[in-house]
Design an enzyme around this catalytic site. Sequence first.
Site, PDB file in Angstrom:
ATOM      1  N   VAL A 113     -25.489  12.433 -17.521  1.00 46.36           N
ATOM      2  CA  VAL A 113     -24.812  11.293 -18.139  1.00 46.36           C
ATOM      3  C   VAL A 113     -23.320  11.652 -18.272  1.00 46.36           C
ATOM      4  O   VAL A 113     -22.987  12.722 -18.781  1.00 46.36           O
ATOM      5  CB  VAL A 113     -25.396  11.017 -19.545  1.00 46.36           C
ATOM      6  CG1 VAL A 113     -24.714   9.820 -20.175  1.00 46.36           C
ATOM      7  CG2 VAL A 113     -26.913  10.818 -19.487  1.00 46.36           C
ATOM      8  N   VAL A 114     -22.414  10.790 -17.768  1.00 43.59           N
ATOM      9  CA  VAL A 114     -22.695   9.536 -17.083  1.00 43.59           C
ATOM     10  C   VAL A 114     -22.673   9.754 -15.567  1.00 43.59           C
ATOM     11  O   VAL A 114     -22.027  10.676 -15.082  1.00 43.59           O
ATOM     12  CB  VAL A 114     -21.683   8.433 -17.448  1.00 43.59           C
ATOM     13  CG1 VAL A 114     -21.865   7.987 -18.882  1.00 43.59           C
ATOM     14  CG2 VAL A 114     -20.236   8.875 -17.218  1.00 43.59           C
ATOM     15  N   VAL A 117     -19.337  10.214 -13.477  1.00 47.78           N
ATOM     16  CA  VAL A 117     -18.453  11.330 -13.812  1.00 47.78           C
ATOM     17  C   VAL A 117     -19.242  12.641 -13.865  1.00 47.78           C
ATOM     18  O   VAL A 117     -19.081  13.518 -13.033  1.00 47.78           O
ATOM     19  CB  VAL A 117     -17.728  11.078 -15.153  1.00 47.78           C
ATOM     20  CG1 VAL A 117     -16.911  12.296 -15.581  1.00 47.78           C
ATOM     21  CG2 VAL A 117     -16.817   9.860 -15.031  1.00 47.78           C
ATOM     22  N   CYS A 118     -20.102  12.763 -14.843  1.00 42.40           N
ATOM     23  CA  CYS A 118     -20.796  14.034 -15.098  1.00 42.40           C
ATOM     24  C   CYS A 118     -21.770  14.406 -13.994  1.00 42.40           C
ATOM     25  O   CYS A 118     -22.097  15.583 -13.830  1.00 42.40           O
ATOM     26  CB  CYS A 118     -21.516  13.970 -16.438  1.00 42.40           C
ATOM     27  SG  CYS A 118     -20.428  13.499 -17.802  1.00 42.40           S
ATOM     28  N   VAL A 119     -22.263  13.427 -13.254  1.00 42.59           N
ATOM     29  CA  VAL A 119     -23.123  13.694 -12.100  1.00 42.59           C
ATOM     30  C   VAL A 119     -22.295  13.713 -10.812  1.00 42.59           C
ATOM     31  O   VAL A 119     -22.410  14.635 -10.010  1.00 42.59           O
ATOM     32  CB  VAL A 119     -24.253  12.655 -11.988  1.00 42.59           C
ATOM     33  CG1 VAL A 119     -25.112  12.912 -10.752  1.00 42.59           C
ATOM     34  CG2 VAL A 119     -25.121  12.669 -13.241  1.00 42.59           C
TER      35      VAL A 119
END
Length: 210
Positions: A113-114, A117-119
């Site tokens: 998440v999110v 961005v984070c993935v």
Amino acid sequence: MNAKYKKLNKDDAALLLVDHQSGLISLVQDFSPSDFKNNVIALADIGKFFQLPTILTTSFDEGPNGPLVPEILERFPDAPFIHRPGQINAWDNEDFVKAVKATGRRQLIIAGVVTDVCVAFPTLSALEEGYDVFVVTDASGTFNLTTQQSAWNRMSQAGAQLVNWFAVACELQRDWRNDMEGLATLLSNHLPNYRNLMTSYSRLQQARNK
């Protein structure tokens, strides 16, 4: 030109769970809260079932992003847990990259998440370094469907494979005979309809054995 089918291999895969934090999860709007939590925990259970090297990471977890959801930590109490002090892209954190490389695995199963961005950021970074990356779409969440689709397109165009947690489980399993009861129990715990299927099958087997 036919694309090569790169299958997930339980002996070459590692699981990366990125920023499934109590505060950030409140931003997820492309799945219902109950469905999303079920998907995330299902993926964690898959990692545990197949004994995949698993790396946990959080971003600024003493701030509004909040702590890692406890169900993940309960399943992986001894996994490397990287508390990033500020880096948005987990791949910018030296300890995270060291933990990934220490697994010796070249296939990375990632969710977080999110999504955009984070993935997406560590996915793109890992692809650049030659890893095969499998993004678990239904265990990753973001603000809305438009953002979701643009993130999925960005990652897939860069070479990531988009999968759901059920497909991950089945591709790692390869053959029901490896442990049919174990995998069926895992699936039943997270898919009510699959539990119905297994109950029906069990009753049929009992009737045949009478």
